[in-house]
Enzyme design. Structure first.
Site, mmCIF file in Angstrom:
data_model
loop_
_atom_site.group_PDB
_atom_site.id
_atom_site.type_symbol
_atom_site.label_atom_id
_atom_site.label_comp_id
_atom_site.label_asym_id
_atom_site.label_seq_id
_atom_site.Cartn_x
_atom_site.Cartn_y
_atom_site.Cartn_z
ATOM 1 C CG ASP A 148 -5.603 7.311 4.968
ATOM 2 O OD1 ASP A 148 -6.533 7.958 5.482
ATOM 3 O OD2 ASP A 148 -5.665 6.088 4.739
ATOM 4 C CG MET A 167 3.860 7.500 -1.329
ATOM 5 S SD MET A 167 3.773 7.349 -3.138
ATOM 6 C CE MET A 167 2.763 5.888 -3.317
ATOM 7 C CB SER A 213 0.553 3.681 2.709
ATOM 8 O OG SER A 213 0.246 3.510 1.348
ATOM 9 C CB THR A 214 4.638 3.322 0.183
ATOM 10 O OG1 THR A 214 3.574 3.651 -0.694
ATOM 11 C CG2 THR A 214 5.841 2.856 -0.613
ATOM 12 C CG HIS A 255 -3.120 2.744 2.127
ATOM 13 N ND1 HIS A 255 -2.502 3.969 2.070
ATOM 14 C CD2 HIS A 255 -4.201 2.900 2.924
ATOM 15 C CE1 HIS A 255 -3.187 4.834 2.812
ATOM 16 N NE2 HIS A 255 -4.215 4.194 3.342
#
Length: 365
Positions: free
Chosen positions: A309, A306, A186-187, A213
């Site tokens: 998941d 973050m 993600s991030t 993401h």
């Protein structure tokens, strides 16, 4: 409690006011100033030393991309880019991630979004997360982008060496020889994916499925850029296509990525079923789908991001079959949330710095 000091950079007076109002609703945030273009932003960063910057990409005099490069070189600061949902906006956003931006927000309806309230909570959440990041990691990723690519041949050599070594190890009982690699992030993920995918050899004997993401409209640009830099093929996944070894399939923004059997082969299955963990695509959904492949060995990788998941999906993968799991280390993660959650399941086989993940994947292959 010390507030997070934010500089808002945006050429539209309406958008500057709206973003300032939204951020000011959080008791953790103080907007210390605004700038109308990249040139003003550079001056205010030097004078005001904000903790976090929100930066529009498309501005007159000096764009957000140009300002980002200078700020990350002269006064490194976590920057969240605001991007319009256009093909050009997506390409520029992908570049911004490579140049050291912490993350980005997609404006719901173009350059001037009257419905920006739809992403207000996401904006606040990302500003808070950005304020906690070690900015040296963003700066180092930025400065090392070209050197990492120039080292591609040496990474590939490492991969080849590991491949030769692993062939001497007898196949494990129940291992049919078929393998599949699945990566969730993600991030900070675009930069992490660049380090990992560009280091994989073209003849790797497994397909790679990736959940990053990102909203709809941005994953195709990311895939195209990574494809241009990698020995393997990288593409945005398309419904129904047969999955091939040596190809990485990135989940389209707004769609879950799954797999299905088609005869003796595997095919991409994408859908817009229920959002999971606040995300679609979701790493958990991908992992759970892959867990049903009883005749495949799986290599699961969870990198910077973050939230949590992927951790539940990892448990499901391990419960149902032969899996080797890799998590990115805290040392190199931009945000250690997803890897930390995966490690806390006690299902992770190795914790690796991002520059070592490709070699670990090849070893397990």
């Amino acid at each position: 409690m010390k507030k997070i000091r934010v500089l808002v950079v945006e050429d539209s007076a309406f958008m500057r006011k709206l973003i300032t109002e939204f951020l000011s609703e959080s008791s953790q945030i103080e907007v210390i100033g605004t700038a109308r273009n990249g040139q003003e932003a550079i001056k205010k960063v030097k004078n005001e030393s904000p903790d976090v910057i929100t930066m529009d990409i498309e501005m007159p005099l000096m764009t957000g991309i140009e300002a980002l490069k200078i700020i990350m070189n002269e006064n490194p600061t976590p920057i969240i880019m605001l991007s319009s949902l256009t093909s050009e906006g997506a390409e520029n956003t992908t570049l911004a991630m490579q140049y050291g931006a912490f993350d980005f927000i997609a404006k719901p309806s173009g350059s001037i979004s009257f419905d920006l309230h739809k992403v207000k909570d996401e904006l606040i959440e990302k500003v808070v997360a950005a304020s906690r990041v070690n900015v040296e990691r963003l700066q180092n990723k930025t400065n090392n982008t070209e050197s990492a690519l120039s080292d591609l041949s040496s990474y590939s050599t490492i991969g080849s060496l590991n491949k030769r070594i692993i062939t001497k190890i007898p196949a494990k009982k129940g291992d049919s020889g078929k393998k599949i690699i699945c990566i969730g992030t993600s991030t900070g993920g675009p930069r992490a994916l660049q380090q990992v995918l560009t280091a994989l050899p073209s003849d790797i004997g497994a397909p790679i499925l990736v959940v990053q993401h990102m909203p709809a409209g941005f994953t195709k640009s990311l895939a195209s850029r990574l494809d241009s830099l990698s020995e393997i093929r990288v593409k945005e996944a398309e419904a129904g296509e047969i999955i091939q070894n040596g190809t990485a399939y990135i989940a389209p923004g707004g769609f879950h990525l799954k797999v299905k059997k088609v005869g003796m082969s595997l095919a991409v299955d994408i859908d817009q079923s229920e959002i999971r963990n606040g995300h679609r695509p979701s790493v958990d959904v991908m992992f759970e789908s892959i867990s049903n492949l009883s005749d495949y060995m799986k290599i699961a990788v969870i990198m910077t991001g973050m939230g949590a998941d992927g951790s539940k999906g990892l448990v499901e993968l391990k419960r149902k079959g032969l899996v080797k799991a890799i998590a990115e280390s805290q040392e190199t993660s931009i945000v250690f949330g997803m890897p930390k959650a995966a490690i806390s399941t006690t299902m992770v086989d190795s914790v690796e710095n991002v520059q070592d993940i490709a070699a670990a994947i090849v070893k397990y292959c």
